[in-house]
Design a protein around this motif. Structure first.
Motif, PDB file in Angstrom:
ATOM      1  N   ASN A 295       0.969  -1.089  -0.084  1.00  0.00           N
ATOM      2  CA  ASN A 295      -0.023  -0.087   0.079  1.00  0.00           C
ATOM      3  C   ASN A 295       1.027   1.183  -0.036  1.00  0.00           C
ATOM      4  O   ASN A 295       1.758   1.219   0.904  1.00  0.00           O
ATOM      5  N   ARG A 297       0.646   4.374   0.660  1.00  0.00           N
ATOM      6  CA  ARG A 297       0.682   5.177   2.006  1.00  0.00           C
ATOM      7  C   ARG A 297       1.355   4.344   3.095  1.00  0.00           C
ATOM      8  O   ARG A 297       2.080   5.167   3.717  1.00  0.00           O
ATOM      9  N   ASP A 298       1.120   3.002   3.511  1.00  0.00           N
ATOM     10  CA  ASP A 298       1.958   2.476   4.589  1.00  0.00           C
ATOM     11  C   ASP A 298       3.164   2.404   4.294  1.00  0.00           C
ATOM     12  O   ASP A 298       4.084   2.415   5.017  1.00  0.00           O
ATOM     13  N   ASP A 344      -9.337   6.766  -3.864  1.00  0.00           N
ATOM     14  CA  ASP A 344      -8.335   7.348  -2.640  1.00  0.00           C
ATOM     15  C   ASP A 344      -7.181   8.365  -3.568  1.00  0.00           C
ATOM     16  O   ASP A 344      -6.712   8.006  -4.589  1.00  0.00           O
ATOM     17  N   ASP A 401      -8.448   9.342   2.003  1.00  0.00           N
ATOM     18  CA  ASP A 401      -7.461   9.357   2.540  1.00  0.00           C
ATOM     19  C   ASP A 401      -7.073   8.220   3.490  1.00  0.00           C
ATOM     20  O   ASP A 401      -8.067   7.428   3.524  1.00  0.00           O
ATOM     21  N   TRP A 402      -6.147   8.315   4.412  1.00  0.00           N
ATOM     22  CA  TRP A 402      -6.211   7.186   5.501  1.00  0.00           C
ATOM     23  C   TRP A 402      -6.974   7.249   6.558  1.00  0.00           C
ATOM     24  O   TRP A 402      -7.341   6.164   7.251  1.00  0.00           O
ATOM     25  N   ASP A 404     -10.182   6.628   6.583  1.00  0.00           N
ATOM     26  CA  ASP A 404     -11.337   5.845   6.007  1.00  0.00           C
ATOM     27  C   ASP A 404     -12.526   5.286   6.844  1.00  0.00           C
ATOM     28  O   ASP A 404     -12.579   4.205   6.966  1.00  0.00           O
TER      29      ASP A 404
END
Length: 623
Positions: A295, A297-298, A344, A401-402, A404
């Motif tokens: 991911n 983001r992560d 996203d 975004d994160w 969620d």
């Protein structure tokens, strides 16, 4: 706000004495998985081992080559020392000095009535810029018995393998062959069907050393490219023990060192998660797991350590990500396996920022040039989400975004995404000029100017600034004056004015501060549906706090940033007793919550490296 501060003050008073005691004795919390308790300071890309306060390896977690899953608990070894007709676990040796300092764990132990001193060192192989060594599924344990007296002492090291699904059979006088594992030592031993007994005679003339090696085989691991079985890997490990140990020592020496021992210890605990959750497969896939997949983001926050310590691997993950983008430029929410949520925004932006930071650190112009067409598609897709031409990309669903959760389903603008957008545009304009792409440079400069103006206009004039901090804007035009800590990313990336950066930090200190860090949001809201002070309703998120600490350091508030790191780490690691980086904490009680071994908490590596130990190193391209 006043209510929150009163609650914080009362919790601080209640927990003050517990916090002091926690430095000496961990607080028992029922939700801590016994297989993780005490932490996992011995790890590489294949094996992660729990090592408790006795300094002895406990449960093995395997990072399999199979995609879509997390670490898998595989069981444990029980270790005893037999002397004079009795058997002792190492924690029954009264005098023990235990060091758990990733990537090594060690114990020096002595027991009343026994003259010899027992030592044990444990590690899993790691190497700087060495994916081969770092992916070896091997646990290396070296026992030592040193007798200072003239009278010899005889011992047996007794190993009982208790690994799930393994059926063991003797494979010579000192080795055991299991279903997927292989276990043996470098001296003679006896197997009785359940236990492996290794006789050792300790004399004054020389310290007796016993090397015990556990290896594994999985056809889906990258190690299967080099080894056809766990036995082959075992033989390789025994032959190259000293070399593998030296490489691991060199890796340990490459970890950033500050003058603060407490901070150094916290860095290693958080860094370990980023190592444990890096997966390399036999068919060439590479990913850093936030949960079970790559991911953006992560992986962005997890992989600061990959940027510095695994250059080739970091770029491999970037290249693989560009290969998965859609024709219009959308980066899938996850790859390996592919999960696409379509809406996203930060996913696209994180890939661009990861590319830019790699270039800033290594100046790999030709590699970036090779991705330039894809990079433009990725950036232009986000620009296209500025549906009304006001200057910022709009959120469509709560997957924006994160954060969620359903509460944000009707949100239009998020400060977090807006600031990542400006940071990415700034870097893309640089690349456009580097590659003499005048049209792209003009396009990104124009988008940046519009976005910056929109972000910084007062909320009364359609912007996101309320005079103290940046706000969320809902689709109906209403302003949500919920103070989100994650807007500190704009301070970290330098895309907000300095005086506003100061105001944001002061507001966070004033309203979102807790004894366990900074709550990501405040005030608590019943409509968020999460319990107060938890998850997206005011929980403390370590990765966000480490980004916050980074931003404060960039503003010259270094001690304030270090204090924030220590506050979070004390609650997350020490007070909980698990020494495992958790997803988030309750901002009122400090309780660990959410997913354990959260890889993106390895963001602390970037904070320490780029602010404290190598402040001259670049993580972004400066104009």
């Amino acid at each position: 706000m006043r209510k929150f501060m009163m609650l914080v003050a009362s919790c601080a008073a209640l927990l003050g004495s517990i916090a002091v005691e926690a430095q000496q004795k961990s607080v028992e919390l029922s939700h801590v998985d016994a297989r993780l308790k005490g932490g996992c300071p011995v790890a590489n890309f294949a094996f992660t081992f729990q090592v408790g306060e006795d300094g002895v390896p406990g449960y093995l977690w395997r990072n399999t080559g199979r995609l879509g899953g997390w670490l898998e608990a595989a069981g444990r070894m029980d270790i005893k020392i037999a002397y004079d007709g009795k058997e002792y676990t190492i924690d029954e040796f009264e005098n023990r000095e235990v060091t758990r300092r990733f990537p090594f764990a060690s114990v020096v132990a002595q027991r009343k009535g026994i003259k010899s001193q027992l030592t044990l060192e444990t590690f899993a192989p790691l190497g700087v810029n060495d994916e081969h060594t770092s992916s070896l599924p091997a646990l290396m344990m070296e026992f030592g018995l040193k007798n200072p007296t003239s009278r010899s002492e005889e011992f047996s090291i007794i190993i009982t393998p208790c690994f799930d699904g393994e059926e063991w059979a003797s494979d010579g006088d000192n080795k055991l062959k299991g279903t997927t594992l292989y276990l043996g030592c470098n001296t003679s031993a006896q197997w009785d069907g359940k236990r492996l007994s290794i006789p050792v005679k300790a004399t004054k003339s020389a310290e007796q050393r016993v090397r015990l090696l556990l290896t594994s085989y999985d056809k889906e691991w990258i190690s299967a490219r080099s080894f056809a079985s766990a036995e082959e890997l075992y033989n390789y490990g025994m032959r190259n023990w000293d070399i593998l140990r030296e490489r691991t020592q060199q890796f340990a020496a490459a970890i950033p060192q500050t003058s603060d021992d407490e901070l150094n210890a916290y860095l290693r605990w958080y860094m370990t998660a980023g190592i444990s959750l890096t997966r390399l497969t036999a068919d060439g896939k590479a990913l850093t797991l936030g949960y079970c997949e790559l991911n953006q983001r992560d992986s962005f926050w997890t992989s600061w350590l990959h940027l510095v310590l695994f250059r080739k691997l970091d770029w491999q993950m970037i290249e693989q990500s560009y290969k998965h983008i859609s024709s219009e430029g959308k980066v899938p929410t996850c790859i390996y396996p592919v999960i696409e949520r379509k809406d996203d925004l930060d996913i696209n932006l994180f890939l661009l920022l990861r590319t830019a930071r790699h270039y800033a650190f290594y100046n790999n112009t030709e590699q970036v040039r090779g991705e330039w067409a894809s990079m433009q598609r990725v950036m232009d897709w986000v620009i296209s989400r500025d549906f009304d031409g006001e200057g910022l990309p709009q959120q469509i669903s709560f997957w924006g975004d994160w954060k969620d959760v359903n509460y944000v389903a009707d949100r239009k603008y998020s400060p977090f995404v807006a600031m990542l957008y400006l940071a990415a545009l700034e870097q893309m304009e640089y690349f456009a000029n580097l590659f003499d792409d005048k049209a792209a440079a003009a396009r990104y400069a124009e988008a940046y100017a519009k976005g910056y103006a929109k972000l910084n206009r007062p909320t009364s004039e359609g912007g996101l600034w309320n005079g103290r901090y940046y706000c969320q804007i809902w689709k109906d035009g209403s302003v949500k004056e919920l103070l989100y800590q994650d807007q500190i990313v704009g301070v970290m990336y330098g895309v907000v004015p300095s005086e506003r950066a100061t105001s944001i930090i002061e507001e966070l200190n004033k309203s979102n501060s807790s004894p366990y860090g900074i709550a990501n949001s405040y005030p608590f809201l019943p409509e968020v549906r999460d319990p107060e002070a938890e998850y997206h309703n005011g929980g403390v998120w370590p990765w966000v706090c480490f980004m916050d600490a980074w931003a404060r350091m960039r503003q010259g508030r270094t001690q304030e940033g270090i204090s924030l790191i220590k506050k979070v780490a004390m609650a997350d690691l020490v007070r909980s007793g698990d020494y495992v980086p958790n997803e988030h904490l309750n901002s009122l009680t400090g309780e660990n919550l959410g997913f354990p071994i959260q890889g993106w908490n390895a963001a602390l590596f970037g904070t320490v490296y780029f602010n404290l130990t190598h402040p001259e190193a670049r993580f972004k391209i400066e104009k």
